[in-house]
Write a protein that holds these residues in place. Sequence first.
Motif, short mmCIF file in Angstrom:
data_model
loop_
_atom_site.label_atom_id
_atom_site.label_comp_id
_atom_site.label_asym_id
_atom_site.label_seq_id
_atom_site.Cartn_x
_atom_site.Cartn_y
_atom_site.Cartn_z
N ILE A 65 -7.66 2.39 -5.72
CA ILE A 65 -8.25 2.16 -7.06
C ILE A 65 -9.24 3.28 -7.36
O ILE A 65 -9.22 3.89 -8.44
CB ILE A 65 -8.96 0.80 -7.13
N VAL A 66 -10.09 3.58 -6.38
CA VAL A 66 -11.10 4.62 -6.58
C VAL A 66 -10.43 5.98 -6.77
O VAL A 66 -10.82 6.77 -7.64
CB VAL A 66 -12.08 4.66 -5.39
N GLU A 67 -9.37 6.23 -5.99
CA GLU A 67 -8.65 7.49 -6.13
C GLU A 67 -8.08 7.64 -7.53
O GLU A 67 -8.16 8.72 -8.13
CB GLU A 67 -7.52 7.55 -5.09
N ARG A 68 -7.54 6.56 -8.07
CA ARG A 68 -6.99 6.63 -9.43
C ARG A 68 -8.11 6.95 -10.43
O ARG A 68 -7.91 7.71 -11.38
CB ARG A 68 -6.30 5.32 -9.84
N ARG A 119 2.57 9.73 -5.35
CA ARG A 119 2.86 10.92 -4.56
C ARG A 119 3.03 12.15 -5.46
O ARG A 119 2.57 13.24 -5.14
CB ARG A 119 4.12 10.69 -3.74
N THR A 120 3.67 11.93 -6.59
CA THR A 120 3.91 13.05 -7.50
C THR A 120 2.61 13.70 -7.93
O THR A 120 2.55 14.90 -8.15
CB THR A 120 4.65 12.57 -8.75
N LEU A 138 -1.09 2.34 -11.76
CA LEU A 138 -1.43 1.62 -10.54
C LEU A 138 -2.68 0.76 -10.63
O LEU A 138 -2.86 -0.16 -9.85
CB LEU A 138 -1.60 2.62 -9.38
N LEU A 139 -3.57 1.08 -11.57
CA LEU A 139 -4.85 0.38 -11.59
C LEU A 139 -4.67 -1.13 -11.67
O LEU A 139 -5.23 -1.88 -10.88
CB LEU A 139 -5.70 0.88 -12.77
N VAL A 148 0.85 -1.20 0.00
CA VAL A 148 0.00 0.00 0.00
C VAL A 148 0.88 1.25 0.00
O VAL A 148 0.65 2.20 -0.76
CB VAL A 148 -0.94 -0.01 1.22
N ILE A 149 1.93 1.23 0.84
CA ILE A 149 2.79 2.41 0.93
C ILE A 149 3.54 2.63 -0.38
O ILE A 149 3.68 3.77 -0.85
CB ILE A 149 3.76 2.25 2.12
N ALA A 150 3.98 1.53 -0.99
CA ALA A 150 4.67 1.65 -2.28
C ALA A 150 3.73 2.25 -3.32
O ALA A 150 4.12 3.11 -4.12
CB ALA A 150 5.17 0.28 -2.73
N ALA A 151 2.47 1.82 -3.28
CA ALA A 151 1.49 2.36 -4.24
C ALA A 151 1.30 3.85 -4.01
O ALA A 151 1.25 4.64 -4.96
CB ALA A 151 0.16 1.62 -4.10
#
Lengths: 154, 448
Positions: free
Chosen positions: B353-356, A29-30, B67-68, A21-24
């Motif tokens: 996922i929702v944030e993306r 972050r950018t 990320l999705l 999660v933290i890596a994601a």
Amino acid sequence: MSELTLLLIRLAFLAVLWFFVIAAVGVIRTDLFGPRTAPAPARKPVKQPRPVSKPKKGEPRQLIVTGGPLQGTIINLTETPITIGRANDATLVLSDDYASSRHARLFPQDGQWIVEDLGSTNGTFLERSKVTRPTPVPLGVPIRIGKTVIELRK
Amino acid sequence: MTAKRRGAQLGMLAFAVLIVMGAYASVGLGINGKVPSGMLGYGLGLGGLMLAAYLVLARWAPWADPLLLPLVTLVNGIGLVMIYRIELAGERLASAASQLMWTALGVVMFSATLIALRDHRVLQRLTYTAGFAGLGLLVLPMLPFIGREINGARIWVGVGPFSIQPAEFAKLALVVFFAGYLVAKRDVLALAGRRLLFIDLPRARDLGPIVITWVISLGVLVLQKDLGSSLLLFGAFIVMLYIATQRTSWVLIGILLFIGGAFVAGQIFSHVEARFDVWLHAEDQRLYTAVGGSEQLMQGQFAMGSGGILGTGLGQGYPYRIPLSFSDFIFPAVGEELGLTGLMAILMVYALIVERGLRTALAARDPFTKLLAGGLSFILAWQVFIIVGGVTRLIPLTGLVTPFMSAGGSALLANWMLIALLVRMSDAARRPPPQAIQDEGMTQVMQR
């Protein structure tokens, strides 16, 4: 399989899950805080030239963003010109629909900083007036580029 | 501005697959002290599938959000592991192999959507087609011969040996319809109309088609006893109206309509009333032992309670004691073995996922994309809220699948399609705009 091993596996798995999660979050972050590259290159060259040419009294030392999404950003002024725009290689990278990719340039000349519009679509404004040719920038006078407002400070 | 970030995506994808393989190994170690023999097969199967999905994405949507895919891979994989674990415990209906097959079909669906739909804006032209298709899909299970009733809900369509739930696909079609329609009408909806008290009411002829679609879809769902999906569509409808018109009054009207609707439904339909009873008095001994009573809900709560903060560890709890622990109640099952810490991590993954998706909506350059991306991300979030809220007794339980985790083919296929649409839109939103070539004289040539 001993209890202890299982406990360690369990804790390790949860730790790895959270690390994912933290890596994601690190990857995005950018997106949230804007690219960190903008102020960074300005910080490095400061260290070498400073002892060589110490800014005299009354000369601006910092460029401060006082309005817009990047508000609070500080760029230390050196001998190198500062470019502002949406292009990735600009010193101050704006993510603003109203700014052009190479919008304006600030450069030192004879102890003064000069602002020059680089043919932007929406113009650069020094206080209220549109910058049509390279103009000297006094201390503390706002320069407006799109939604962003910058100022020179001591 | 935005980079493609393919490296980060591949790394995160490998990370997700590794976590899932670790979970498989952990299940085996927890149950009988051995790494399960099937682990390599499942792990490589999932890894291969996701690599294929990645390659399709890199070829046909190179600018898509990085990320999705990894995030979805993780929740899908955790779901697979949990189903595998419950199958090992002897639950007859849980089948990890069939879930893996559905995942494979989901990835095929994902790839097919990405390849076939090069520009999502063609969907805007299919606004009314999508609306009719959505209604048609909803009505399909009511038809004789092909409709099937399983577990008291007539929401299935039999195709040979398979049964699918068309409602899962209908919600995608209806979101496309809402988005297309609202883009065309949002100005008249927001500006033309009368002001009643402090609420702006739009004109009936502007709102007509959308309200008719909505009433029909809700009516069909209520008659089919599919409460979860009706709640899902209701929420999607209100939120998309809100996004389109930016009127807070819509949220107000929506909440009022919802409270009224829930009250009326509770009076009229016995199955709705029963759900309320089970929700409010779950600890009641009489309800616990009754058929269709609160046993499932309470077992879920016991499971989460015994999991505590850190969980019992994979393979070491009793999640199979919850009825339907592999489908509707997979969330408490995960909660027992991974604890609150694990559940929060999984909820974070859903939130990301929702944030993306919402980020895509923000970055999108045209209103249709904004509405569609916002609507699709919202139904994903809303789905998670309805089922997680249901199993934790925050709201009455309505049968809905946990996206990507629960056993169930139709939902998996539909949600992979949803992700494909989000990926397609994020590709369009993040692609740098065509730049004007400088110094071309009087005319400027645009290059793609």
